[in-house]
Design a protein around this motif. Structure first.
Motif, PDB file in Angstrom:
ATOM      1  N   GLY A  59     -84.034  35.351 -96.083  1.00  0.00           N
ATOM      2  CA  GLY A  59     -83.355  34.271 -96.788  1.00  0.00           C
ATOM      3  C   GLY A  59     -82.489  33.411 -95.885  1.00  0.00           C
ATOM      4  N   ARG A  60     -82.301  33.852 -94.639  1.00  0.00           N
ATOM      5  CA  ARG A  60     -81.538  33.038 -93.694  1.00  0.00           C
ATOM      6  C   ARG A  60     -82.424  31.949 -93.099  1.00  0.00           C
ATOM      7  NH1 ARG A  60     -77.638  37.243 -90.279  1.00  0.00           N
ATOM      8  NH2 ARG A  60     -76.778  38.352 -92.092  1.00  0.00           N
ATOM      9  N   ASN A  95     -88.449  33.978 -95.238  1.00  0.00           N
ATOM     10  CA  ASN A  95     -88.621  34.502 -96.591  1.00  0.00           C
ATOM     11  C   ASN A  95     -88.919  36.001 -96.645  1.00  0.00           C
ATOM     12  OD1 ASN A  95     -88.474  32.006 -98.302  1.00  0.00           O
ATOM     13  ND2 ASN A  95     -90.144  31.379 -96.941  1.00  0.00           N
ATOM     14  N   ASP A  96     -89.603  36.519 -95.637  1.00  0.00           N
ATOM     15  CA  ASP A  96     -89.996  37.926 -95.691  1.00  0.00           C
ATOM     16  C   ASP A  96     -90.117  38.473 -94.268  1.00  0.00           C
ATOM     17  OD1 ASP A  96     -92.541  37.100 -94.652  1.00  0.00           O
ATOM     18  OD2 ASP A  96     -93.234  36.707 -96.689  1.00  0.00           O
ATOM     19  N   SER A 147     -88.809  45.672 -96.319  1.00  0.00           N
ATOM     20  CA  SER A 147     -87.495  45.247 -95.834  1.00  0.00           C
ATOM     21  C   SER A 147     -87.249  45.682 -94.388  1.00  0.00           C
ATOM     22  CB  SER A 147     -86.386  45.814 -96.731  1.00  0.00           C
ATOM     23  OG  SER A 147     -86.379  47.231 -96.670  1.00  0.00           O
ATOM     24  N   CYS A 148     -88.309  46.130 -93.707  1.00  0.00           N
ATOM     25  CA  CYS A 148     -88.144  46.719 -92.376  1.00  0.00           C
ATOM     26  C   CYS A 148     -89.059  46.082 -91.340  1.00  0.00           C
ATOM     27  CB  CYS A 148     -88.433  48.223 -92.427  1.00  0.00           C
ATOM     28  SG  CYS A 148     -87.337  49.171 -93.514  1.00  0.00           S
ATOM     29  N   LEU A 149     -88.736  46.326 -90.080  1.00  0.00           N
ATOM     30  CA  LEU A 149     -89.611  46.021 -88.952  1.00  0.00           C
ATOM     31  C   LEU A 149     -89.773  47.294 -88.123  1.00  0.00           C
ATOM     32  CD1 LEU A 149     -88.256  42.606 -87.547  1.00  0.00           C
ATOM     33  CD2 LEU A 149     -90.337  42.954 -88.896  1.00  0.00           C
ATOM     34  N   ARG A 150     -90.958  47.450 -87.534  1.00  0.00           N
ATOM     35  CA  ARG A 150     -91.165  48.586 -86.639  1.00  0.00           C
ATOM     36  C   ARG A 150     -91.244  48.107 -85.203  1.00  0.00           C
ATOM     37  NH1 ARG A 150     -96.555  52.129 -85.645  1.00  0.00           N
ATOM     38  NH2 ARG A 150     -96.823  50.412 -84.147  1.00  0.00           N
ATOM     39  N   PHE A 153     -91.935  57.648 -81.405  1.00  0.00           N
ATOM     40  CA  PHE A 153     -91.305  56.713 -80.470  1.00  0.00           C
ATOM     41  C   PHE A 153     -91.193  55.324 -81.092  1.00  0.00           C
ATOM     42  CE2 PHE A 153     -95.613  57.794 -78.592  1.00  0.00           C
ATOM     43  CZ  PHE A 153     -96.327  56.763 -79.192  1.00  0.00           C
ATOM     44  N   TYR A 154     -90.517  55.281 -82.232  1.00  0.00           N
ATOM     45  CA  TYR A 154     -90.276  54.029 -82.933  1.00  0.00           C
ATOM     46  C   TYR A 154     -88.837  53.981 -83.427  1.00  0.00           C
ATOM     47  CZ  TYR A 154     -95.343  54.540 -83.293  1.00  0.00           C
ATOM     48  OH  TYR A 154     -96.660  54.762 -83.002  1.00  0.00           O
ATOM     49  N   ILE A 155     -88.359  52.757 -83.662  1.00  0.00           N
ATOM     50  CA  ILE A 155     -87.212  52.581 -84.536  1.00  0.00           C
ATOM     51  C   ILE A 155     -87.695  51.700 -85.679  1.00  0.00           C
ATOM     52  CG2 ILE A 155     -85.480  52.878 -82.729  1.00  0.00           C
ATOM     53  CD1 ILE A 155     -85.020  49.792 -82.963  1.00  0.00           C
ATOM     54  N   PHE A 156     -87.081  51.891 -86.843  1.00  0.00           N
ATOM     55  CA  PHE A 156     -87.565  51.237 -88.060  1.00  0.00           C
ATOM     56  C   PHE A 156     -86.366  50.694 -88.838  1.00  0.00           C
ATOM     57  CE2 PHE A 156     -89.949  51.362 -92.213  1.00  0.00           C
ATOM     58  CZ  PHE A 156     -91.014  50.561 -91.818  1.00  0.00           C
ATOM     59  N   PRO A 157     -85.728  49.647 -88.295  1.00  0.00           N
ATOM     60  CA  PRO A 157     -84.518  49.143 -88.940  1.00  0.00           C
ATOM     61  C   PRO A 157     -84.789  48.381 -90.230  1.00  0.00           C
ATOM     62  CG  PRO A 157     -85.104  47.762 -87.080  1.00  0.00           C
ATOM     63  CD  PRO A 157     -86.039  48.939 -87.050  1.00  0.00           C
ATOM     64  N   ASP A 158     -83.830  48.480 -91.138  1.00  0.00           N
ATOM     65  CA  ASP A 158     -83.828  47.652 -92.341  1.00  0.00           C
ATOM     66  C   ASP A 158     -83.268  46.284 -91.955  1.00  0.00           C
ATOM     67  OD1 ASP A 158     -82.538  46.400 -94.757  1.00  0.00           O
ATOM     68  OD2 ASP A 158     -83.474  48.118 -95.733  1.00  0.00           O
ATOM     69  N   VAL A 159     -84.055  45.241 -92.203  1.00  0.00           N
ATOM     70  CA  VAL A 159     -83.669  43.884 -91.791  1.00  0.00           C
ATOM     71  C   VAL A 159     -83.469  42.975 -92.997  1.00  0.00           C
ATOM     72  CG1 VAL A 159     -84.804  44.045 -89.540  1.00  0.00           C
ATOM     73  CG2 VAL A 159     -86.109  43.226 -91.525  1.00  0.00           C
ATOM     74  N   SER A 160     -83.279  43.578 -94.165  1.00  0.00           N
ATOM     75  CA  SER A 160     -83.194  42.777 -95.389  1.00  0.00           C
ATOM     76  C   SER A 160     -82.059  41.758 -95.343  1.00  0.00           C
ATOM     77  CB  SER A 160     -83.045  43.682 -96.616  1.00  0.00           C
ATOM     78  OG  SER A 160     -81.975  44.587 -96.454  1.00  0.00           O
ATOM     79  N   ALA A 161     -80.997  42.042 -94.566  1.00  0.00           N
ATOM     80  CA  ALA A 161     -79.874  41.105 -94.479  1.00  0.00           C
ATOM     81  C   ALA A 161     -80.273  39.777 -93.848  1.00  0.00           C
ATOM     82  CB  ALA A 161     -78.742  41.734 -93.676  1.00  0.00           C
TER      83      ALA A 161
END
Length: 402
Positions: free
Chosen positions: A337-338, A347-348, A374-377, A326-334
């Motif tokens: 640096g913003r 930064n991270d 590069s992800c968040l859960r 019951f998770y989503i684990f998107p790549d947030v690398s984009a």
């Protein structure tokens, strides 16, 4: 002034507090200040334990079942676990191959500490649950993370496993369905992994199957079903996720008799048996079947689809479809640096998670704790309205970054 010398062991300096717990603490601190925080950090079902399980625990108390039990668990429970494995997984164990402990976490630690010597390498399929690496450190082993590709739903391939093996490899660890990604290894994928292990008879495997029931794609398949490696697989499971029994603290492992005996010996010096009342509750859970679990899974599937419908409308957020857990684990690398509207650079993922907590008032767990920097859960084990509001806030906050 005399300099204070720390009395703490060097062992403690090698391990860290689980990021899931650390983020949950921060969320509670903010909530204590009156902030409306939505915490999606802990992996805990939001359902109540089914009533028939509670009733069994009450009956055990009324009957005076309040004394020490055998370290690996009461005989009836170990037999019920054997029956469960035979009925649902086509795995065939005897009660002396089962060790019941205070949660699947203890079962995992028992297995690692029983199998790993100082200097042994442990290949951990990454992204991985936060405590795997720390358990290996406690055993003085060396963690060798192998990162599954985003394009393969983060699943490690047999070829990657083969390439990571060295003469010092003793163990592999993985979960399926996976925490944090929700990925599920198919029979074919596990068969290829089993073929690799069959060529390396010194290597063992710990298969973490705690999310077994929370599966959206069909049959759960166990690595131990492949006869060429069955005796070198420790299968770990429990009650916390499938039966919403997190606070009851009960899990178990199944292994070759000598390894189970070693885990029994180890556990006897740490905690002995888990709570007698909890064991009777676990026995009732297994005897009661999967109907309550299936109802929860239907809700988890709906929530997954609800959340995916929102997050896929957030530009630059890359989110594979979880097949379980019951998770989503998107790549947030984009977003790294913003800058925030105040000009602060993100930064991270740790800084991004903190930004979302402070700006959106939503708690997530940084992916570097899972071996994926590069992800968040985000946990989706919350009520629909909370999930909708949480990801609405996230979309707004991420939209402020430039």
């Amino acid at each position: 002034m005399t300099e204070l010398i720390s009395p703490l062991s060097a062992r403690l300096s090698r391990i860290t507090e689980p990021a899931t717990i650390a983020m949950s603490k921060k969320a509670r601190e903010l909530a204590a200040q009156g902030v409306d925080v939505i915490s999606l950090s802990l992996g805990e079902p939001d359902f109540q334990t089914p009533q028939y399980i509670k009733d069994a625990a009450k009956q055990a108390i009324d009957e005076g079942f309040t004394f020490y039990t055998p370290v690996p668990g009461i005989a009836e429970l170990r037999q019920a676990i054997c029956d469960k494995f035979a009925r649902e997984n086509d795995l065939h164990f005897q009660p002396n191959q089962i060790v019941v402990g205070t949660g699947a976490k203890q079962a995992l630690a028992n297995a690692v500490l029983s199998l790993v010597d100082p200097g042994d390498e442990v290949i951990v399929f990454s992204p991985y649950w936060v405590s795997y690496e720390e358990m290996v450190k406690l055993a003085d082993g060396i963690t060798v993370p192998v990162l599954g590709a985003l394009e393969n739903d983060y699943k490690v391939t047999a070829a990657q496993l083969e390439a990571a093996i060295t003469p010092r490899t003793k163990l592999i660890m993985y979960s399926s369905p996976c925490n944090p990604t929700g990925a599920v290894f198919s029979k074919e994928e596990l068969g290829e992994i089993a073929a690799v292990l069959a060529r390396h008879p010194r290597i063992w495997a710990v298969a973490d199957e705690i999310y077994e029931y929370i599966n959206f794609v069909g049959e759960h398949y166990s690595l131990a079903r492949f006869p060429e490696v069955a005796e070198r697989v420790v299968t770990v499971n429990g009650f916390s996720k499938g039966y919403a029994m997190t606070g009851w603290r009960i899990g178990y492992l199944a292994a070759r008799a000598d390894v189970a005996a070693a885990c029994d010996k180890l556990q006897s010096q740490f905690t002995s048996a888990t709570c007698s009342i909890t064991q009777r509750a676990g026995l009732a859970a297994l005897r009661g079947g999967r109907a309550s679990a299936d109802e929860m899974v239907a809700a988890y599937r709906r929530r997954r689809d609800l959340v995916l419908g929102i997050v896929r409308d957030i530009p630059d957020l890359i989110t594979p479809t979880p097949e379980g857990a019951f998770y989503i684990f998107p790549d947030v690398s984009a977003f790294l640096g913003r800058r925030t509207s105040e000009g602060v650079i993100i930064n991270d993922v740790n800084e991004l998670a903190l930004y979302l907590l402070q700006d959106a008032h939503v708690a997530a767990v940084p992916g570097d704790a899972f071996g994926a920097p590069s992800c968040l859960r985000f946990s989706t084990a919350s009520a629909d309205e909370k999930l909708v509001e949480a990801f609405r806030r996230i979309k707004v906050s991420l939209g402020k970054l430039n």
